[in-house]
Design a protein around this motif. Structure first.
Motif, PDB file in Angstrom:
ATOM      1  N   VAL A 110       0.860  -1.184   0.000  1.00 17.43           N
ATOM      2  CA  VAL A 110       0.000   0.000   0.000  1.00 17.43           C
ATOM      3  C   VAL A 110       0.892   1.227   0.000  1.00 17.43           C
ATOM      4  CG1 VAL A 110      -1.705   1.304   1.311  1.00 17.43           C
ATOM      5  CG2 VAL A 110      -1.894  -1.178   1.154  1.00 17.43           C
ATOM      6  N   ARG A 111       0.609   2.163  -0.885  1.00 21.40           N
ATOM      7  CA  ARG A 111       1.460   3.328  -1.102  1.00 21.40           C
ATOM      8  C   ARG A 111       0.642   4.602  -0.961  1.00 21.40           C
ATOM      9  NH1 ARG A 111       4.393   6.340  -0.270  1.00 21.40           N
ATOM     10  NH2 ARG A 111       6.068   7.286  -1.449  1.00 21.40           N
ATOM     11  N   VAL A 115      -0.160   3.081   7.348  1.00 22.11           N
ATOM     12  CA  VAL A 115      -0.938   2.026   7.989  1.00 22.11           C
ATOM     13  C   VAL A 115      -0.353   1.745   9.368  1.00 22.11           C
ATOM     14  CG1 VAL A 115      -1.869  -0.301   7.763  1.00 22.11           C
ATOM     15  CG2 VAL A 115      -1.347   1.037   5.702  1.00 22.11           C
ATOM     16  N   TYR A 116      -1.227   1.637  10.382  1.00 22.73           N
ATOM     17  CA  TYR A 116      -0.817   1.391  11.766  1.00 22.73           C
ATOM     18  C   TYR A 116      -1.714   0.320  12.383  1.00 22.73           C
ATOM     19  CZ  TYR A 116       1.775   5.815  11.548  1.00 22.73           C
ATOM     20  OH  TYR A 116       2.643   6.806  11.205  1.00 22.73           O
ATOM     21  N   VAL A 117      -1.186  -0.325  13.415  1.00 28.79           N
ATOM     22  CA  VAL A 117      -1.998  -1.163  14.279  1.00 28.79           C
ATOM     23  C   VAL A 117      -1.650  -0.805  15.714  1.00 28.79           C
ATOM     24  CG1 VAL A 117      -0.332  -3.074  14.116  1.00 28.79           C
ATOM     25  CG2 VAL A 117      -2.638  -3.518  14.939  1.00 28.79           C
ATOM     26  N   ASP A 118      -2.629  -0.349  16.474  1.00 31.19           N
ATOM     27  CA  ASP A 118      -2.432   0.073  17.868  1.00 31.19           C
ATOM     28  C   ASP A 118      -1.287   1.079  18.008  1.00 31.19           C
ATOM     29  OD1 ASP A 118      -4.486  -1.565  18.618  1.00 31.19           O
ATOM     30  OD2 ASP A 118      -3.220  -3.178  19.384  1.00 31.19           O
ATOM     31  N   MET A 124       6.861   1.257   6.283  1.00 26.86           N
ATOM     32  CA  MET A 124       8.295   1.429   6.453  1.00 26.86           C
ATOM     33  C   MET A 124       8.680   2.902   6.284  1.00 26.86           C
ATOM     34  SD  MET A 124       9.497  -1.560   7.234  1.00 26.86           S
ATOM     35  CE  MET A 124       7.976  -1.729   8.190  1.00 26.86           C
ATOM     36  N   PRO A 125       9.902   3.286   6.675  1.00 22.72           N
ATOM     37  CA  PRO A 125      10.310   4.690   6.569  1.00 22.72           C
ATOM     38  C   PRO A 125      10.190   5.272   5.166  1.00 22.72           C
ATOM     39  CG  PRO A 125      11.848   3.510   7.963  1.00 22.72           C
ATOM     40  CD  PRO A 125      10.922   2.479   7.391  1.00 22.72           C
ATOM     41  N   ASP A 126      10.351   4.431   4.126  1.00 25.78           N
ATOM     42  CA  ASP A 126      10.241   4.948   2.757  1.00 25.78           C
ATOM     43  C   ASP A 126       8.797   5.122   2.303  1.00 25.78           C
ATOM     44  OD1 ASP A 126       9.575   2.273   2.548  1.00 25.78           O
ATOM     45  OD2 ASP A 126      10.776   1.904   0.752  1.00 25.78           O
ATOM     46  N   GLY A 127       7.821   4.674   3.103  1.00 23.08           N
ATOM     47  CA  GLY A 127       6.418   4.875   2.773  1.00 23.08           C
ATOM     48  C   GLY A 127       5.690   3.649   2.270  1.00 23.08           C
ATOM     49  N   GLN A 128       6.362   2.499   2.183  1.00 23.84           N
ATOM     50  CA  GLN A 128       5.728   1.274   1.709  1.00 23.84           C
ATOM     51  C   GLN A 128       5.021   0.586   2.863  1.00 23.84           C
ATOM     52  OE1 GLN A 128       5.919   0.492  -1.511  1.00 23.84           O
ATOM     53  NE2 GLN A 128       4.880  -1.466  -1.530  1.00 23.84           N
ATOM     54  N   GLY A 129       3.703   0.320   2.709  1.00 30.18           N
ATOM     55  CA  GLY A 129       2.910  -0.272   3.781  1.00 30.18           C
ATOM     56  C   GLY A 129       2.565  -1.723   3.524  1.00 30.18           C
ATOM     57  N   GLN A 130       2.435  -2.493   4.605  1.00 32.79           N
ATOM     58  CA  GLN A 130       2.135  -3.924   4.512  1.00 32.79           C
ATOM     59  C   GLN A 130       0.973  -4.270   5.440  1.00 32.79           C
ATOM     60  OE1 GLN A 130       3.805  -5.419   2.211  1.00 32.79           O
ATOM     61  NE2 GLN A 130       5.606  -4.131   1.965  1.00 32.79           N
TER      62      GLN A 130
END
Length: 697
Positions: A110-111, A115-118, A124-130
């Motif tokens: 996801v770009r 994205v967060y959980v709790d 990641m720092p470069d902006g790539q989400g999982q």
């Protein structure tokens, strides 16, 4: 939390907002309807969403779990206005998730959306989400924020998605869920939760497997979640969260238009010949230490650490007789330290949050040609270390300027570094680094016109750096070297809106926005070797509107509607790998119109509930030149279930049928594919059946 009391009558009209959670509490002949949830993502301190100058929605546990497979965020987020959440009908990539068109270009992860959980980042720092790290069966709610205030979370332009895990019940509980459905899909979940001597715990493990709708799309995934909350003292709490998964999935690749007509369930020769697939494993541990210094001061410290391994097989040529394996072995860690304060200044209430965070991700990256002319091979293309770091400082606060006007403001200073350490040297030494620095301010205000109507406006600047996926290949050298010349995109974001209680049991939300972006990062080309090459467009512009309505009728009937209007276009000419892209062309992957509607009914004497859903997506362009597109579609789904309580046992059963009309439609697209394999067909009519049993001690 704002509440209104009304008497249920047969003539209540109802439709209400995705921002709100609907709760009905009985009090003899009256019922109180709570439409305005408390949220924390927008301001980092719990506040009533109705009074915030922010477009933010809450997806409740009921909407996440009721009649759902709970495997991908696209299941839950389709109801949120402003969000595009497309299921690829295969598990090799995360679902397509974008916010106001930001992130629509992403082929992996996801770009453009953090994205967060709790409170623990999955980006990641470069902006790539999982987001696939988290098992949705362990989640109680999802907050989705769009607009200017998302820039206070750092390197993103589109928004913030934050998931919250379930709290431990007062009574220890164990449970099991089994699901099965079309395409030999199976999912099993085991869970246990409770409290004991100052410790709250929640344990969740699950297994998923499916043959997939399309050929060459089978997958399996095992996941685990463990959460422990330690009440160290009345003022100090420590929460530990562990997320783990292991996955194998085949990748059927996209289809050409002719391929869709010929066999929409099929795949291409390249997928079969190269045996395209992915294997992933991920483990992450995060902590949240909260300490209340006194009634007005609180500090929190959130460190996290994790590892991720990803091995993906992709074709090099159109037929897949040549193939390569791309492997990433990642370690990452980071921390966020924040001080929250509230009080009065000159007789005016205020809240303020001051914080800093640091993150580091280190990837050992290996890219090898593992098949040439149909025979096994071992030819190294890349062997390097990719390191991304961020160091951010931020301050955010609210001041109640008058009884009817609240002012919100904040600023964040972001520094992102990308470094490549080349160990291969086959194409020369491609080591290098780049640093991005940006200060982003945001300001907004809420005018409480009446107790039932709020108006708000805000303005902010956004900042989005290239990810290592986007900086991996340079078109000038046919993808052999990294592209560290990509610029970060910057944006200006204007937003106005209203939140209103239309009747005692109906809430409406309307947001209008205008976004100007410079140097937007776009997919220039997905070349024949299946490498995504990115470039900077000159200028883009987004104009849009988001509407949501939700209500409760009498007789336990409720309705919900959301609508998204988006005009996302290039605002100047630019040259891409496919030629000149004209100003006025639509940004590919963005839908001009989306709608979701739902009507629910509960019959409490039998523990029965059912819901009828409809979804509409407009035509979407698949390339920058706007020469091809996927057609619009409307689909209908239905779900129903029962619940029984027998002594200490609770039993639940449900059935879900998707695509009732057996519609043939293209639910996901791949942008700017050089082989014209743009399309990922969605499933025909399909079903899911689930059974759940819980025991409370």
């Amino acid at each position: 939390m704002r509440a209104f009391v009304f008497r249920l009558t047969p003539v209540c009209l109802a439709i209400s907002s995705a921002f709100g959670s609907l709760a009905v509490a009985e009090a003899e002949e009256e019922k109180t309807l709570i439409l305005s949830p408390v949220v924390v993502t927008a301001t980092r301190q719990a506040q009533n969403s109705f009074d915030l100058p922010v477009a933010i929605d809450v997806v409740t546990e009921k909407d996440i779990k009721e009649g759902q497979l709970q495997m991908q965020l696209s299941e839950s987020l389709i109801r949120v206005p402003g969000i595009t959440a497309q299921n690829r009908t295969q598990q090799a990539q995360d679902p397509q998730i974008s916010s106001r068109g930001f992130g629509s270009r992403s082929s992996f992860g996801v770009r453009g959306v953090r994205v967060y959980v709790d409170g623990i980042p999955l980006t990641m720092p470069d902006g790539q989400g999982q987001p696939g790290v988290v098992d949705l069966s362990a989640i109680k709610s999802i907050e989705v924020m769009r607009g200017p205030f998302s820039s206070l979370y750092g390197n993103s332009s589109g928004g913030v998605i934050q998931m919250f895990t379930a709290d431990a019940p007062a009574t220890p509980t164990i449970g099991a869920t089994t699901m099965f459905g079309s395409y030999d899909t199976k999912r099993n979940v085991l869970e246990a939760a409770g409290r004991s001597e100052g410790i709250e715990y929640m344990l969740n493990v699950s297994n998923f497997e499916s043959n997939g709708y399309r050929d060459h799309s089978s997958s399996d995934k095992q996941m685990g979640t463990a959460k422990f909350k330690f009440h160290i003292s009345d003022d100090t709490k420590l929460t530990t969260l562990v997320n783990w998964f292991d996955q194998d999935a085949q990748d059927p690749l996209g289809l050409t238009r002719a391929g869709v007509r010929n066999d929409r369930k099929g795949t291409v020769a390249a997928a079969n010949n190269a045996n395209t697939r992915v294997s992933r494993s991920h483990t992450q541990v995060g902590f949240n230490l909260e300490h209340a210094i006194n009634e007005t001061n609180r500090i929190s410290f959130i460190p996290y650490v994790g590892t991720r391994r990803n091995s993906q097989v992709l074709p090099i040529n159109a037929l897949g007789t040549n193939a390569r394996t791309s492997e990433i072995d990642r370690s990452f860690y980071g921390a966020d330290l924040r001080w929250d304060n509230n009080g009065e200044v000159l007789g005016k209430n205020y809240t303020v949050s001051l914080g800093m965070n640091y993150g580091k991700s280190q990837d050992d990256r290996l890219d090898v040609n593992t098949q040439l002319a149909g025979a096994p091979a071992n030819v190294t293309n890349r062997n390097e270390e990719n390191i991304s770091t961020n160091y951010d400082r931020y301050i955010q606060g609210k001041l109640s300027a008058t009884d009817t006007v609240d002012i919100h403001a904040g600023v964040r200073r972001t520094k992102v570094n990308l470094t490549v350490k080349d160990s291969f040297l086959g194409f020369g030494d491609n080591s290098g680094s780049v640093s991005y620095n940006k200060t982003n301010p945001v300001i907004g205000a809420t005018w409480k016109v009446t107790p039932e109507v709020n108006l708000y406006a805000n303005y902010g600047r956004g900042f989005e750096t290239p990810t290592f996926v986007e900086a991996a290949y340079n078109a000038a050298t046919s993808g052999a070297t990294p592209n560290l010349s990509l610029k970060p995109s910057t944006s200006e974001n204007f937003e106005v809106g209203t939140k209103a209680y239309v009747t005692d049991n109906t809430r409406a939300n309307l947001t209008l926005y205008y976004i100007k972006t410079d140097d937007e990062i776009v997919v220039s080309l997905i070349d024949p070797a299946n490498r995504s090459i990115f470039a900077n467009a000159n200028k883009t512009v987004r104009k849009g509107a988001e509407l949501s309505l939700e209500s409760n009728f009498s007789n336990n009937i409720s309705t919900y509607l959301s609508y998204t209007l988006l005009n996302a276009k290039f605002d100047s000419d630019f040259n891409s790998a496919t030629g000149l892209i004209a100003s006025g062309n639509h940004i590919p992957g963005t839908y001009s119109s989306q709608a979701y509607g739902e009507i629910r009914w509960k019959y409490e004497p039998l523990g029965f509930h059912t819901a009828f859903e409809t979804r509409y997506n407009s035509k979407v362009y698949v390339n920058d030149r706007n020469t091809d597109s996927a057609s619009s579609y409307t689909i209908f789904n239905i779900r129903a279930g029962f619940e029984q309580v027998l002594s200490n046992w609770i039993f639940k059963e449900f059935i879900r049928v998707e695509n009732l009309g057996d519609k043939e439609y293209l639910g996901s697209v791949r942008i700017n594919d050089a082989n014209s394999r743009f399309f990922e067909p969605s499933a025909e009519r399909n079903y899911l059946i689930g059974l759940n049993a819980q025991y409370k001690f």
